[in-house]
Enzyme design. Structure first.
Site, PDB file in Angstrom:
ATOM      1  N   ASP A  14       0.867  -1.191   0.000  1.00 17.13           N
ATOM      2  CA  ASP A  14       0.000   0.000   0.000  1.00 17.13           C
ATOM      3  C   ASP A  14       0.899   1.236   0.000  1.00 17.13           C
ATOM      4  O   ASP A  14       2.111   1.144  -0.259  1.00 17.13           O
ATOM      5  CB  ASP A  14      -1.023  -0.044   1.152  1.00 17.13           C
ATOM      6  CG  ASP A  14      -0.399   0.079   2.526  1.00 17.13           C
ATOM      7  OD1 ASP A  14       0.820   0.311   2.627  1.00 17.13           O
ATOM      8  OD2 ASP A  14      -1.133  -0.061   3.532  1.00 17.13           O
ATOM      9  N   ARG A  16       0.767   4.068   2.562  1.00 17.29           N
ATOM     10  CA  ARG A  16       1.084   4.771   3.804  1.00 17.29           C
ATOM     11  C   ARG A  16       1.350   3.883   5.005  1.00 17.29           C
ATOM     12  O   ARG A  16       1.635   4.411   6.081  1.00 17.29           O
ATOM     13  CB  ARG A  16      -0.045   5.771   4.133  1.00 17.29           C
ATOM     14  CG  ARG A  16      -0.154   6.849   3.082  1.00 17.29           C
ATOM     15  CD  ARG A  16      -1.224   7.886   3.338  1.00 17.29           C
ATOM     16  NE  ARG A  16      -1.207   8.869   2.261  1.00 17.29           N
ATOM     17  CZ  ARG A  16      -1.745   8.675   1.054  1.00 17.29           C
ATOM     18  NH1 ARG A  16      -2.369   7.552   0.774  1.00 17.29           N
ATOM     19  NH2 ARG A  16      -1.645   9.597   0.125  1.00 17.29           N
ATOM     20  N   ASN A  87      -7.535   1.972  -6.479  1.00 19.36           N
ATOM     21  CA  ASN A  87      -6.386   1.127  -6.839  1.00 19.36           C
ATOM     22  C   ASN A  87      -6.096   1.146  -8.328  1.00 19.36           C
ATOM     23  O   ASN A  87      -6.994   1.260  -9.159  1.00 19.36           O
ATOM     24  CB  ASN A  87      -6.624  -0.299  -6.344  1.00 19.36           C
ATOM     25  CG  ASN A  87      -6.669  -0.351  -4.827  1.00 19.36           C
ATOM     26  OD1 ASN A  87      -6.312   0.632  -4.172  1.00 19.36           O
ATOM     27  ND2 ASN A  87      -7.109  -1.463  -4.270  1.00 19.36           N
ATOM     28  N   ILE A  88      -4.809   0.984  -8.619  1.00 24.29           N
ATOM     29  CA  ILE A  88      -4.359   1.034 -10.011  1.00 24.29           C
ATOM     30  C   ILE A  88      -3.715  -0.296 -10.394  1.00 24.29           C
ATOM     31  O   ILE A  88      -3.027  -0.383 -11.396  1.00 24.29           O
ATOM     32  CB  ILE A  88      -3.378   2.217 -10.220  1.00 24.29           C
ATOM     33  CG1 ILE A  88      -2.232   2.191  -9.199  1.00 24.29           C
ATOM     34  CG2 ILE A  88      -4.126   3.553 -10.112  1.00 24.29           C
ATOM     35  CD1 ILE A  88      -1.209   3.310  -9.378  1.00 24.29           C
ATOM     36  N   ASP A  89      -3.961  -1.319  -9.586  1.00 25.50           N
ATOM     37  CA  ASP A  89      -3.331  -2.620  -9.863  1.00 25.50           C
ATOM     38  C   ASP A  89      -4.183  -3.506 -10.775  1.00 25.50           C
ATOM     39  O   ASP A  89      -3.759  -4.591 -11.165  1.00 25.50           O
ATOM     40  CB  ASP A  89      -3.014  -3.353  -8.542  1.00 25.50           C
ATOM     41  CG  ASP A  89      -4.232  -3.425  -7.614  1.00 25.50           C
ATOM     42  OD1 ASP A  89      -5.370  -3.579  -8.114  1.00 25.50           O
ATOM     43  OD2 ASP A  89      -4.047  -3.329  -6.385  1.00 25.50           O
ATOM     44  N   HIS A 106      -8.644   6.661  -9.511  1.00 26.84           N
ATOM     45  CA  HIS A 106      -7.282   7.168  -9.713  1.00 26.84           C
ATOM     46  C   HIS A 106      -6.674   6.654 -11.011  1.00 26.84           C
ATOM     47  O   HIS A 106      -5.457   6.619 -11.160  1.00 26.84           O
ATOM     48  CB  HIS A 106      -6.413   6.854  -8.490  1.00 26.84           C
ATOM     49  CG  HIS A 106      -6.830   7.652  -7.286  1.00 26.84           C
ATOM     50  ND1 HIS A 106      -6.385   7.421  -6.015  1.00 26.84           N
ATOM     51  CD2 HIS A 106      -7.680   8.719  -7.189  1.00 26.84           C
ATOM     52  CE1 HIS A 106      -6.939   8.295  -5.176  1.00 26.84           C
ATOM     53  NE2 HIS A 106      -7.731   9.083  -5.858  1.00 26.84           N
ATOM     54  N   CYS A 114       0.144   9.851 -24.709  1.00 30.55           N
ATOM     55  CA  CYS A 114       1.412  10.560 -24.922  1.00 30.55           C
ATOM     56  C   CYS A 114       1.311  11.929 -24.261  1.00 30.55           C
ATOM     57  O   CYS A 114       0.344  12.671 -24.479  1.00 30.55           O
ATOM     58  CB  CYS A 114       1.698  10.706 -26.413  1.00 30.55           C
ATOM     59  SG  CYS A 114       3.123  11.779 -26.710  1.00 30.55           S
ATOM     60  N   CYS A 141       5.772  11.186 -31.951  1.00 32.84           N
ATOM     61  CA  CYS A 141       6.412  12.476 -31.637  1.00 32.84           C
ATOM     62  C   CYS A 141       7.566  12.341 -30.644  1.00 32.84           C
ATOM     63  O   CYS A 141       8.155  13.348 -30.260  1.00 32.84           O
ATOM     64  CB  CYS A 141       5.373  13.441 -31.077  1.00 32.84           C
ATOM     65  SG  CYS A 141       4.939  13.073 -29.375  1.00 32.84           S
ATOM     66  N   SER A 179      -6.890   4.513   3.750  1.00 38.09           N
ATOM     67  CA  SER A 179      -6.637   5.466   4.833  1.00 38.09           C
ATOM     68  C   SER A 179      -7.602   6.650   4.743  1.00 38.09           C
ATOM     69  O   SER A 179      -7.606   7.495   5.631  1.00 38.09           O
ATOM     70  CB  SER A 179      -5.194   5.977   4.743  1.00 38.09           C
ATOM     71  OG  SER A 179      -4.993   6.638   3.509  1.00 38.09           O
TER      72      SER A 179
HETATM   73  P1  OAD Z   1      -3.038   3.925   1.982  1.00 35.53           P
HETATM   74  O1  OAD Z   1      -1.718   3.235   1.953  1.00 35.53           O
HETATM   75  O2  OAD Z   1      -3.045   5.379   2.264  1.00 35.53           O
HETATM   76  O3  OAD Z   1      -3.978   3.232   3.080  1.00 35.53           O
HETATM   77  C1  OAD Z   1      -4.148   1.855   3.136  1.00 35.53           C
HETATM   78  C2  OAD Z   1      -5.017   1.520   4.355  1.00 35.53           C
HETATM   79  O4  OAD Z   1      -5.263   0.129   4.327  1.00 35.53           O
HETATM   80  C3  OAD Z   1      -4.387   1.853   5.691  1.00 35.53           C
HETATM   81  O5  OAD Z   1      -5.374   2.333   6.590  1.00 35.53           O
HETATM   82  C4  OAD Z   1      -3.849   0.480   6.165  1.00 35.53           C
HETATM   83  O6  OAD Z   1      -3.807   0.358   7.584  1.00 35.53           O
HETATM   84  C5  OAD Z   1      -4.890  -0.446   5.578  1.00 35.53           C
HETATM   85  N1  OAD Z   1      -4.402  -1.799   5.281  1.00 35.53           N
HETATM   86  C6  OAD Z   1      -3.304  -2.176   4.597  1.00 35.53           C
HETATM   87  N2  OAD Z   1      -3.216  -3.511   4.490  1.00 35.53           N
HETATM   88  C7  OAD Z   1      -4.308  -4.003   5.152  1.00 35.53           C
HETATM   89  C8  OAD Z   1      -4.782  -5.310   5.417  1.00 35.53           C
HETATM   90  N3  OAD Z   1      -4.147  -6.411   4.982  1.00 35.53           N
HETATM   91  N4  OAD Z   1      -5.921  -5.430   6.123  1.00 35.53           N
HETATM   92  C9  OAD Z   1      -6.604  -4.337   6.580  1.00 35.53           C
HETATM   93  N5  OAD Z   1      -6.199  -3.082   6.359  1.00 35.53           N
HETATM   94  C10 OAD Z   1      -5.070  -2.905   5.652  1.00 35.53           C
HETATM   95  O7  OAD Z   1      -3.752   3.574   0.596  1.00 35.53           O
HETATM   96  P2  OAD Z   1      -4.987   4.335  -0.085  1.00 35.53           P
HETATM   97  O8  OAD Z   1      -5.971   4.786   0.932  1.00 35.53           O
HETATM   98  O9  OAD Z   1      -5.456   3.474  -1.188  1.00 35.53           O
HETATM   99  O10 OAD Z   1      -2.918   7.666  -5.248  1.00 35.53           O
HETATM  100  O11 OAD Z   1      -4.249   5.611  -0.716  1.00 35.53           O
HETATM  101  C11 OAD Z   1      -4.989   6.553  -1.445  1.00 35.53           C
HETATM  102  C12 OAD Z   1      -4.178   7.115  -2.586  1.00 35.53           C
HETATM  103  O12 OAD Z   1      -2.945   7.646  -2.109  1.00 35.53           O
HETATM  104  C13 OAD Z   1      -3.749   6.074  -3.609  1.00 35.53           C
HETATM  105  O13 OAD Z   1      -4.754   5.808  -4.560  1.00 35.53           O
HETATM  106  C14 OAD Z   1      -2.544   6.702  -4.254  1.00 35.53           C
HETATM  107  C15 OAD Z   1      -1.903   7.398  -3.066  1.00 35.53           C
HETATM  108  O14 OAD Z   1      -1.296   8.603  -3.339  1.00 35.53           O
HETATM  109  C16 OAD Z   1      -2.570   7.419  -6.546  1.00 35.53           C
HETATM  110  O15 OAD Z   1      -2.094   6.376  -6.922  1.00 35.53           O
HETATM  111  C17 OAD Z   1      -2.841   8.516  -7.484  1.00 35.53           C
END
Ligand code: OAD
Length: 257
Positions: A14, A16, A87-89, A106, A114, A141, A179
């Site tokens: 992930d 953060r 998610n982008i996966d 996202h 391009c 280009c 998060s």
């Molecule tokens: P974060 O990494 O910010 O948050 C992931 C959350 O999932 C956290 O609260 C973790 O505690 C929780 N977590 C991780 N693994 C877990 C598990 N196995 N079981 C339960 N909880 C779990 O990821 P996002 O919220 O997706 O932007 O982040 C938002 C955006 O920030 C992303 O889309 C990305 C980034 O900048 C772009 O890619 C443009």
């Protein structure tokens, strides 16, 4: 609503989580700060850090897990109004959730553009370069071709605004593995009607779930364990396993639990 936490059980880091999150593991790229990897001005100067991440996250390297298959099952049972994912996966599509049921807020690696002449590409056309660590260039280009991932400050895809009609119709909101730190996505959690129950399945309480609404339910801990508990309570365990087995037979490697 989903975020990177639903894909960590598939081996995708992930952003953060302290220690294991991508933003704690970018030192090798000497970024001014971690989020610069998703900033256009930095990308124009130096696209390498983004493409190193792209190599890791490119669809095809990982398999959907029980959380993705659960959403697919909701769809099969006609209970899914829409899945909004950050998610982008590409694991939602890989689990068989049809693109029209998805809002990939996202962006996606499925298509690319391009940065110079705006010619559009299929993500698969970039795969050989991305996998070899070569920056993909436009044959027309010679501009850098950027996967259609939404960078900070960029507009979200038009489909995102479907939330204006989806959220008022929902009679249950499930939020998993995010998060809720990034707007405008995070704000969607507050867009369901006040009487609608909201279920958070996540390691920790986040966003508007910290100052709870009366009908909020928090299932804290591992997302797969949380989804399993919910599926068990629904009496859907066998169906979910059957669906996962069918998916595993189609896929070249075992589906992750
Ligand atoms: P974060 O990494 O910010 O948050 C992931 C959350 O999932 C956290 O609260 C973790 O505690 C929780 N977590 C991780 N693994 C877990 C598990 N196995 N079981 C339960 N909880 C779990 O990821 P996002 O919220 O997706 O932007 O982040 C938002 C955006 O920030 C992303 O889309 C990305 C980034 O900048 C772009 O890619 C443009």
């Amino acid at each position: 609503m989903a975020g990177a936490g639903i894909s960590t059980p598939s081996g995708v880091p992930d952003f953060r989580s302290p220690g294991s999150g991508l933003y704690d593991n970018l030192q090798q790229y000497e970024l001014p700060y971690a989020e610069a990897v998703f900033e256009l001005s930095f990308f124009h100067q130096n696209p390498r850090p983004f493409f190193s991440l792209a190599k890791e996250l490119y669809p095809g390297n990982h398999r959907p897990n029980l959380s993705h298959h659960f959403v697919r099952l909701l769809h099969t049972k006609r209970q899914l109004l829409r899945m909004y994912t950050q998610n982008i996966d590409g694991l939602e599509r890989q689990a068989g959730i049809p693109p029209e049921m998805l809002v990939e807020a996202h962006g996606t690696f499925a298509t690319a553009t391009c940065t110079s002449c705006l010619r559009e590409y299929e993500g698969e056309e970039l795969r050989p370069d991305v996998m070899r660590g070569v920056i993909p260039k436009c044959p027309t280009c010679k501009g850098v071709v950027k996967p259609d991932i939404v960078f900070f400050g960029e507009e979200l895809p038009r489909r995102f605004f479907q939330y204006l009609t989806d959220f008022p119709q929902a009679d249950l909101l499930i939020v998993m593995g995010t998060s809720l730190e990034v707007e405008p996505f995070a704000g969607l959690a507050g867009s369901v009607r006040g009487s609608v129950p909201r279920l958070l399945i996540n390691r920790d309480p986040v966003g508007s779930f910290c100052g709870r609404r009366p009908r909020d339910v928090l299932l804290l801990g591992d997302v797969v364990a949380g989804v399993r508990t919910l599926v068990h309570a629904l009496g859907w365990t066998q169906e979910l396993h059957a669906l996962m087995e069918a998916a595993a037979e189609k896929a070249p490697t075992k589906t992750e639990e």
